[in-house]
Scaffold this motif. Structure first.
Motif, short mmCIF file in Angstrom:
data_model
loop_
_atom_site.label_atom_id
_atom_site.label_comp_id
_atom_site.label_asym_id
_atom_site.label_seq_id
_atom_site.Cartn_x
_atom_site.Cartn_y
_atom_site.Cartn_z
N VAL A 49 -19.85 -1.49 -13.87
CA VAL A 49 -20.40 -0.60 -15.31
C VAL A 49 -21.54 -1.33 -15.30
CG1 VAL A 49 -20.11 -0.12 -17.71
CG2 VAL A 49 -17.54 -1.33 -16.13
N GLY A 81 -23.27 2.26 -19.36
CA GLY A 81 -21.90 2.22 -19.10
C GLY A 81 -21.18 3.44 -18.53
N TRP A 82 -21.90 3.71 -17.50
CA TRP A 82 -21.22 4.33 -16.57
C TRP A 82 -20.46 3.56 -15.20
CZ3 TRP A 82 -21.11 9.63 -18.09
CH2 TRP A 82 -22.42 9.44 -18.16
N LEU A 83 -19.54 4.27 -14.90
CA LEU A 83 -18.84 3.73 -13.36
C LEU A 83 -19.30 4.05 -12.23
CD1 LEU A 83 -15.07 3.83 -14.16
CD2 LEU A 83 -15.89 2.00 -13.47
N ASP A 116 -12.41 7.29 -16.96
CA ASP A 116 -13.64 8.04 -16.11
C ASP A 116 -12.74 6.85 -14.92
OD1 ASP A 116 -14.98 9.41 -18.13
OD2 ASP A 116 -16.56 7.48 -18.07
N CYS A 117 -11.86 5.73 -15.21
CA CYS A 117 -11.75 4.83 -14.16
C CYS A 117 -10.66 5.14 -13.63
CB CYS A 117 -11.19 3.56 -14.05
SG CYS A 117 -11.26 2.65 -13.33
N LEU A 137 -10.87 -2.71 -18.70
CA LEU A 137 -11.45 -1.45 -19.39
C LEU A 137 -10.65 -0.65 -20.15
CD1 LEU A 137 -12.47 0.54 -15.81
CD2 LEU A 137 -14.02 -1.05 -17.78
N SER A 162 -12.84 5.84 -22.99
CA SER A 162 -12.89 6.95 -22.45
C SER A 162 -13.31 6.63 -20.95
CB SER A 162 -14.87 7.22 -22.04
OG SER A 162 -15.80 6.65 -22.72
N LEU A 163 -14.23 4.73 -20.82
CA LEU A 163 -14.56 4.30 -19.75
C LEU A 163 -12.94 4.20 -18.72
CD1 LEU A 163 -17.19 3.55 -17.86
CD2 LEU A 163 -16.52 1.39 -19.11
N CYS A 164 -11.32 3.55 -19.28
CA CYS A 164 -10.64 3.95 -18.88
C CYS A 164 -10.39 5.43 -18.71
CB CYS A 164 -9.80 3.47 -19.66
SG CYS A 164 -7.71 3.05 -19.44
#
Lengths: 293, 385
Positions: free
Chosen positions: B202, B206-208, B175-176, B168, B171-173
């Motif tokens: 994901v 684009g959301w976890l 979020d994680c 990831l 921003s996804l990283c």
């Protein structure tokens, strides 16, 4: 000689004013254990059966020079009791309490790494050096002084094993019930190390169960370091595989934990494994005959 | 203590972990209505206390409410057998209907106890999904593990390493990282023995999101979570096991005919081993606890006798500090109270053994006393022919 406990050990009882704390303090004293103090917060100053009770372990140690604690504190406060014993500078704590949450024991185990105090248990029958001292709930009369070290994850199955040894004329140096919880103080290897260095101990009997990988790790250690014969029994050969949830457990253990795997590993490492719980004494005799593991 | 997926997801939601919109249903009609609410295209998930549901047909994507209803009828009518349920399988009493989510990537994420390290361990893999154990066995480098120091807790930088290892970024990283820290917080605060998100996805958007979740609690910690006992789904447990649980007895039904009553789990397992060795088939595992109190022995007798397969009973009690005459008295009272008609073999050890044996022999019960474990096992096997 013996390991961890002898006739000079001065024992205090945390939770002595509870029903089982008092009962077992009495039983241990009848066996010959020097019970020098009790600890129950809020009850300091009283005496139970002639044993002085203190509010804190530190105070009890200051007045009585106790060096071992036997813990009967209920689960919600048991982790705190273990840490209090360590903080007071005791050499050994034996925690009999059953049902302590894992989340409480994780930090205890971590903190004990920085203390000299050794912990046995929790959720264990305790330990006994026959004809000298008993710190636990096991029946004293099945034991006999001798040269066999016993280390076990089980409770009543240990009594069964010890009785078979005694009946076969094989007395014991010290018997340690390390407890069956996921997080315990001394493990198989810690006890094997102590027995290996103890001049009185000539051979060791180990009692394991399905689950976890402690027996496999102990087997590897025996192969690499043990100077004395070791025999073992693993309970649960015919136990059905339980239902399980998720994958994490299997990933952590790598699929280990079955009785057959444990027995194979032990045998491959030179340990004599009893093929039946009715022949534990025989297995040890045969290991003695073979000599070093 | 296990809970269902939908309950685990409710808990995770409370820790700011996104889960699909869903509804728990108890009937096929409710399933149809829930499917309608989701717009017809949705996922129907049988709720049982085990994994491996997908391959066993317990999780399916449907496209119409009627299709959801049909599937629900079928699921409610049969037992689901998966590699984690055992051959008996489990009954489906609750179904979770969830919105169908477009998935871009799948991961595996869990926290459990590493007994060897005596610490909680975080496990993550970019190869999420049903084959995770195979991945662990064949390609262990694809499994990322982190044992957590309880004194420092799980730190952001450690969670970031895991998130980056999952591939990831941006921003996804982050979020994680947040999700991992929240998961650890949930694990501790809820006293989890296991919390597992598989898959963590994901979404196309684009959301976890936690697509599936498993959670089990540390039985020893139930005292500090008053809500837990009410969360148990008793349809997932054997009725005799439920009764045993009430009296704090450990009971597991097996498929043989010799009822076993033993004190201590290790000795109880060893007793099953000896019976099998003698050619007998145990009907159950039953541990009355090391102390073997009179009340527990009595309840244990009742539970064993409710099993119609039981043809005889083997009592194996290493009394330890308890006197055998007291144990014998308990066995006699219990057997009389429940009018036990079956042959009983009693093996006792402890002080006052002879007195105990005399009491049993004079009791009028169909009872034999054994001298030791092996003798007892042989006797009961022989008595049942």
């Amino acid at each position: 000689m013996s390991i961890l406990l002898n006739k000079n050990s001065k024992v205090l009882v945390q939770g002595i004013t509870g029903r089982s704390g008092l009962f077992h303090a009495r039983m241990c004293r009848e066996y010959g254990t020097q019970i020098v103090a009790g600890v129950t917060p809020g009850k300091g100053g009283v005496h139970v059966e002639g044993i002085p009770v203190f509010n804190t372990v530190e105070e009890a140690v200051r007045y009585t020079k106790a060096n071992v604690s036997m813990i009967f504190v209920p689960p919600p406060s048991a982790a705190d009791a273990i840490l209090e014993a360590a903080d007071a500078g005791l050499e050994l704590a034996v925690c009999i309490t059953e049902g302590i949450p894992v989340r409480d024991m994780v930090p205890v185990k971590r903190i004990l790494a920085d203390h000299k105090m050794k912990l046995i248990g929790p959720n264990c029958p305790g330990l006994i050096t026959p004809e000298e001292s008993k710190v636990g709930i096991m029946p004293g009369y099945i034991h006999k002084k001798g040269k066999i070290g016993v280390v076990s994850r089980s409770g009543t199955l240990t009594y069964e094993a010890v009785k078979q040894l005694t009946d076969a004329g094989l007395g014991q140096s010290t018997c340690v019930g390390i407890g069956g919880d996921p997080i315990i103080g001394l493990n198989f290897i810690d006890c094997l190390k102590l027995f290996n260095e103890d001049p009185q101990t000539e051979a060791v009997f180990m009692i394991g169960e399905i689950g976890g990988s402690a027996e496999e790790e102990a087997a590897e250690w025996v192969k690499a370091h043990m100077k004395k014969p070791v025999a073992a029994f693993i309970a649960g050969v015919t136990a059905p595989p339980g239902r399980r949830m998720g994958h994490a457990g299997a990933i952590v253990t790598g699929g280990k934990g079955k009785a057959a795997d444990k027995i194979n590993t032990l045998r491959n490492c030179g340990v004599t494994v009893a093929d039946s719980p009715t022949r534990m004494g025989e297995a040890l005799r045969s290991a003695l005959g073979k000599g070093k593991s | 203590m296990n809970i269902h997926e939908y309950q685990a997801k409710e808990i995770l939601s409370g820790y700011d972990i996104a889960v699909p919109r869903g509804r728990v249903c108890l009937t096929a009609d409710q399933v149809e209505r829930a499917a309608k609410m989701m717009g017809g295209h949705c996922v129907v998930k049988a709720q049982i206390y085990a994994g491996g549901r997908g391959k066993a047909g317990g999780v399916k994507v449907v496209h119409h409410p009627e299709q959801a209803q049909e599937l629900a009828k079928e699921l409610f009518a049969r037992k689901l057998v998966t590699p984690q349920t055992g051959p008996e399988g489990l009954r489906v009493r609750r179904i979770l209907v969830e919105e169908a989510v477009e998935i871009a990537r799948e991961f595996y994420l869990s926290i459990t106890l590493d007994r060897g390290a005596s610490r909680y361990i975080l496990i993550a893999s970019a190869e999420g999904g049903v084959e995770i154990e195979e991945v662990a066995a064949k390609a262990p480098e694809k499994i990322h593990k982190l044992t957590i120091d309880p004194l420092t807790g799980l730190r952001s930088y450690q969670a970031r390493k895991i998130a980056l290892a999952l591939g990831l970024s941006g921003s996804l990283c982050e979020d994680c990282v947040e999700l991992i820290l929240n998961l650890y917080r949930a694990c501790l605060e809820k006293d989890c023995a296991l919390v597992e998100i598989n898959p963590l996805v994901v979404t196309r958007a684009g959301w976890l999101m936690a697509m599936d979740a498993k959670m089990s609690f540390d039985d020893n910690a139930i005292f500090r979570h008053r809500e837990y006992p009410d969360m148990v789904d008793y349809s997932q447990l054997d009725t005799l096991e439920i009764t045993a649980g009430k009296y704090d007895l450990a009971y597991i039904k097996l498929d043989g005919s010799i009822g076993c009553l033993v004190n201590g789990a290790g000795l109880a397992m060893a007793t099953l081993d000896v019976l099998n060795e003698c050619g007998g088939k145990p009907a159950n595992f039953l541990d009355v606890g090391g102390g073997a109190s009179r009340e527990k022995v009595a309840e244990a007798f009742k539970i064993i006798l409710q099993d119609p397969d039981v043809k005889g009973i083997f009592v194996n009690i290493f009394g330890g500090i308890m006197r055998c005459d007291v144990i014998a008295q308990g066995v006699i009272e219990a057997a009389n109270e429940v009018h036990c008609p079956l042959p009983i073999v009693v093996r006792m050890d402890g002080s006052q053994v002879e007195e105990g044996k005399q009491l049993l022999m004079a009791s009028g019960l169909n009872v034999q006393c054994a001298d030791n474990l092996g003798d007892g096992a042989q006797r009961i096997v022989k008595m049942l022919g």
